[in-house]
Design an enzyme around this catalytic site. Structure first.
Site, PDB file in Angstrom:
ATOM      1  N   ASP A 121       1.678   4.483  -5.107  1.00  0.00           N
ATOM      2  CA  ASP A 121       0.535   5.000  -5.973  1.00  0.00           C
ATOM      3  C   ASP A 121      -0.436   3.659  -6.191  1.00  0.00           C
ATOM      4  OD1 ASP A 121       1.716   7.351  -6.822  1.00  0.00           O
ATOM      5  OD2 ASP A 121       2.842   6.505  -8.036  1.00  0.00           O
ATOM      6  N   ASP A 139      -0.980  13.179  -5.042  1.00  0.00           N
ATOM      7  CA  ASP A 139      -0.793  13.714  -6.389  1.00  0.00           C
ATOM      8  C   ASP A 139      -1.984  14.438  -6.879  1.00  0.00           C
ATOM      9  OD1 ASP A 139       1.763  12.423  -6.531  1.00  0.00           O
ATOM     10  OD2 ASP A 139       0.722  10.551  -7.284  1.00  0.00           O
TER      11      ASP A 139
END
Length: 164
Positions: A121, A139
């Site tokens: 991330d 995502d």
């Protein structure tokens, strides 16, 4: 008998999502030091983080078994999405594109989970000391695709029923 086109025609979008996701994760891993925010805007930082859990780091501290559990879930969901796409007529473009975005995001994160043991991330949004959990392009694709599926279910599926 000629078989009509299906939403599998959207597989190009799946590939685009995976390539962009893996490229940006590679760039983030190469260029950003771990855990140090790099402000881009007052509400947006680039911060490299590794998530061993699921959304919002759910089960991140579970001891390792969650890696394969979440990988299995992603594989099953991906198969279900492929079958759904194969059964969806091409004319239902909104649904097909939404399924493709979710599938591409799921496969991008699945790759990370299997190869790295965690999901990379790097996008961090915040305001006034409140931080949204870090995320990545996979995502984002999943979220946009899920939104498209909801919109399709609420508005477009009613139109399809009326046209029958």
């Amino acid at each position: 008998m000629v078989k009509s086109r299906t939403a599998l025609a959207w597989l190009w979008l799946v590939v685009v999502v995976i390539v962009l996701d893996l490229f940006t994760k590679y760039q983030a891993s190469t260029l950003l030091p771990y855990g140090i925010p790099h402000p881009q805007l007052p509400v947006f930082d680039l911060t490299l983080l590794h998530n061993t859990g699921a959304a919002f780091s759910f089960l991140a501290q579970a001891g390792g078994w969650q890696r394969w559990f979440f990988a299995l879930i992603a594989m099953v969901v991906s198969i279900v999405l492929l079958v759904w796409m194969a059964r969806t007529p091409y004319q239902q473009r909104w649904l097909g594109a939404g399924l493709a975005l979710v599938l591409g995001g799921a496969l991008g994160n699945l790759y990370d989970r299997v190869v790295q043991g965690y999901v990379i991330d790097f996008i961090s949004l915040h305001y006034n000391g409140y931080y949204f959990p870090a995320f990545n392009l996979a995502d984002t694709a999943i979220t946009i695709g899920a939104g498209m599926l909801i919109i399709d279910m609420l508005w477009f599926s009613e139109t399809k029923k009326k046209s029958k």
